[in-house]
Design a protein around this motif. Structure first.
Motif, PDB file in Angstrom:
ATOM      1  N   SER A  11      30.786  11.432  42.132  1.00  0.00           N
ATOM      2  CA  SER A  11      31.924  10.777  41.511  1.00  0.00           C
ATOM      3  C   SER A  11      31.970  11.189  40.045  1.00  0.00           C
ATOM      4  O   SER A  11      30.973  11.665  39.488  1.00  0.00           O
ATOM      5  N   SER A  69      35.599   7.671  41.413  1.00  0.00           N
ATOM      6  CA  SER A  69      36.744   8.579  41.552  1.00  0.00           C
ATOM      7  C   SER A  69      36.965   9.004  43.001  1.00  0.00           C
ATOM      8  O   SER A  69      36.323   8.514  43.922  1.00  0.00           O
ATOM      9  N   HIS A  70      37.884   9.948  43.188  1.00  0.00           N
ATOM     10  CA  HIS A  70      38.203  10.561  44.468  1.00  0.00           C
ATOM     11  C   HIS A  70      38.803   9.543  45.462  1.00  0.00           C
ATOM     12  O   HIS A  70      38.855   9.804  46.662  1.00  0.00           O
ATOM     13  N   TRP A 130      37.378   6.856  46.349  1.00  0.00           N
ATOM     14  CA  TRP A 130      36.293   6.284  47.146  1.00  0.00           C
ATOM     15  C   TRP A 130      35.931   4.865  46.717  1.00  0.00           C
ATOM     16  O   TRP A 130      35.044   4.248  47.309  1.00  0.00           O
ATOM     17  N   GLU A 185      38.811  16.767  40.351  1.00  0.00           N
ATOM     18  CA  GLU A 185      39.282  16.399  41.673  1.00  0.00           C
ATOM     19  C   GLU A 185      39.485  17.685  42.460  1.00  0.00           C
ATOM     20  O   GLU A 185      39.438  18.793  41.909  1.00  0.00           O
TER      21      GLU A 185
END
Length: 404
Positions: free
Chosen positions: A64, A92-93, A95, A131
């Motif tokens: 992340s 992030s992502h 998740w 990303e």
């Protein structure tokens, strides 16, 4: 053969992991062959909880954004913020919506409650501010580093004023354009402003290093460590954007290589303060060269794990994860002769496998498994020789992210 293979498997427990290793490594990496599978994250959570309690690990690092991860670290160590806000801002992502990630952060906060700082478990995002479709603006990292130095050093030591940084950075949307990944002409990474920013970032990091004794005394070791993170991230992002603007055949290899180096640098920095548990895709941790195919282009690079091992040697260990089925993704029962097929026949929901004993029981090299879905990467013969253990999960049924 089945009897020999049964001798190679144990329960997924911290004691069994230690049995595969000569000692607890400085960095213990657990890979996964696909993302967004709650069961894999639940297995990670349970194993990591045991390793914190039994192995003395004091940092949990996941794949992340490293800058966003500071929000989670503040929460688990001090209770700053609400859990919902911290997850949304700190992982992030997309998740942050995965229930096991929520459970992990909640457990870390509960574990730390009432413990002295030296005994607390820390959180880290080990990935860069990247990303799949692009990279962040270097603004946050550059301005945070500049601000840290400006507050503690004479202005004449700094390479520029904050206003100069703001002017050179311009609009953040220029940097984060997702179309730049496929169209180098959309990237600002080789503009005159970006070139100047790379020199400034280099000067700021050099100043941070040169003034280390004063800066630690004027702030704290933790604040100085964060400033180093700002510096690594700013330099890495500017380098990544530079290669986004490249048009040579080596462009994609350089991009994945920069990301891998950033991930490795974050793990090595975390390991300076104590033992680290890390979780990311198998491809980020495996010892052999990683590869992927983008259309007709095959891209190869050294994983973050391979880089970390080159630096730490025997202080790095890697547990690969293998999956039997992901039927919701069209990945059905693995064929006999593949690593997953042999383990699937044992009819155990999950187990920890000694790859050395598994190799001996298999004899010949295993059959290569072909995935019917691009998002799942089966184990290869190299994983049997390049991992310290294999966590096998028989069946996974998808993510409950977003469900109530």
């Amino acid at each position: 053969m089945t009897i020999g293979i049964r001798d190679a498997v144990q329960a997924v427990e911290s004691g069994a992991v230690l049995g595969l290793l000569s000692s607890w490594p400085r960095v213990l990496a657990l890979g996964e062959p696909t993302h967004n599978e709650d069961l894999l994250l639940e297995v990670r959570n349970e194993l990591f909880r045991q390793l914190v309690e039994d192995g003395g690990y004091r940092t949990i690092a996941i794949e992340s954004d490293c800058m966003m991860g500071l929000v989670v670290d503040d929460y688990v160590t001090t209770g700053t913020g609400s859990l919902d806000e911290v997850l949304a801002r700190g992982i992030s992502h997309g998740w942050h919506t995965a229930p096991p990630n929520r459970a992990l952060v909640r457990w870390m906060r509960a574990y730390n409650e009432g413990r002295p700082a030296a005994e607390q478990v820390r959180f880290a995002g080990c990935d860069g501010s990247l990303e799949m479709t692009g990279a962040a603006s270097p603004r946050e990292a550059l301005t945070a580093l500049h601000g840290y130095l400006a507050a503690r050093l004479d202005a004449e030591l700094l390479p520029c004023a904050a206003e100069t940084l703001d002017r050179l950075l311009g609009a953040d949307e220029r940097w984060s354009d997702p179309d730049a990944l496929m169209d180098p002409s959309r990237s600002v990474g080789r503009s005159a402003e970006a070139a100047e920013l790379r020199l400034i970032a280099d000067d700021l990091v050099a100043l941070l290093d040169a003034e280390t004794p004063h800066l630690i005394a004027a702030s704290s070791r933790d604040e100085w460590d964060r400033a180093r993170l700002y510096g690594r991230t700013a330099v890495g992002l500017l380098r990544y954007h530079y290669w986004l603007a490249d048009t040579s055949p080596g462009r994609m290899a350089r991009l994945v290589g920069v990301r891998s180096a950033m991930l490795a640098a974050n793990l090595l920095a975390a390991a300076e303060r104590g033992p680290v548990l890390a979780h990311a895709h198998n491809a980020h941790f495996q010892r052999h060269r990683s590869s992927t195919r983008l259309g007709d282009l095959r891209v190869e690079w050294w994983s973050a794990g391979a880089i970390v091992e080159a630096r730490l040697g025997g202080e790095y260990a890697f547990l690969a994860t293998a999956l039997g089925t992901l039927r919701h993704r069209g990945v059905d029962t693995p064929p006999p002769g593949t690593v997953e097929g042999v383990l699937y026949a044992l009819e155990r929901d999950r187990c920890l496998v000694d790859p050395r004993r598994l190799r001996a029981a298999l004899g010949d090299a295993p059959v290569a498994r072909e995935s019917s879905w691009f998002g799942y990467a089966p184990l290869s013969a190299e994983h049997l020789t390049g991992s310290d253990g294999i966590v096998f999960v028989k069946d996974s049924y998808g993510s409950a992210a977003g469900q109530t």
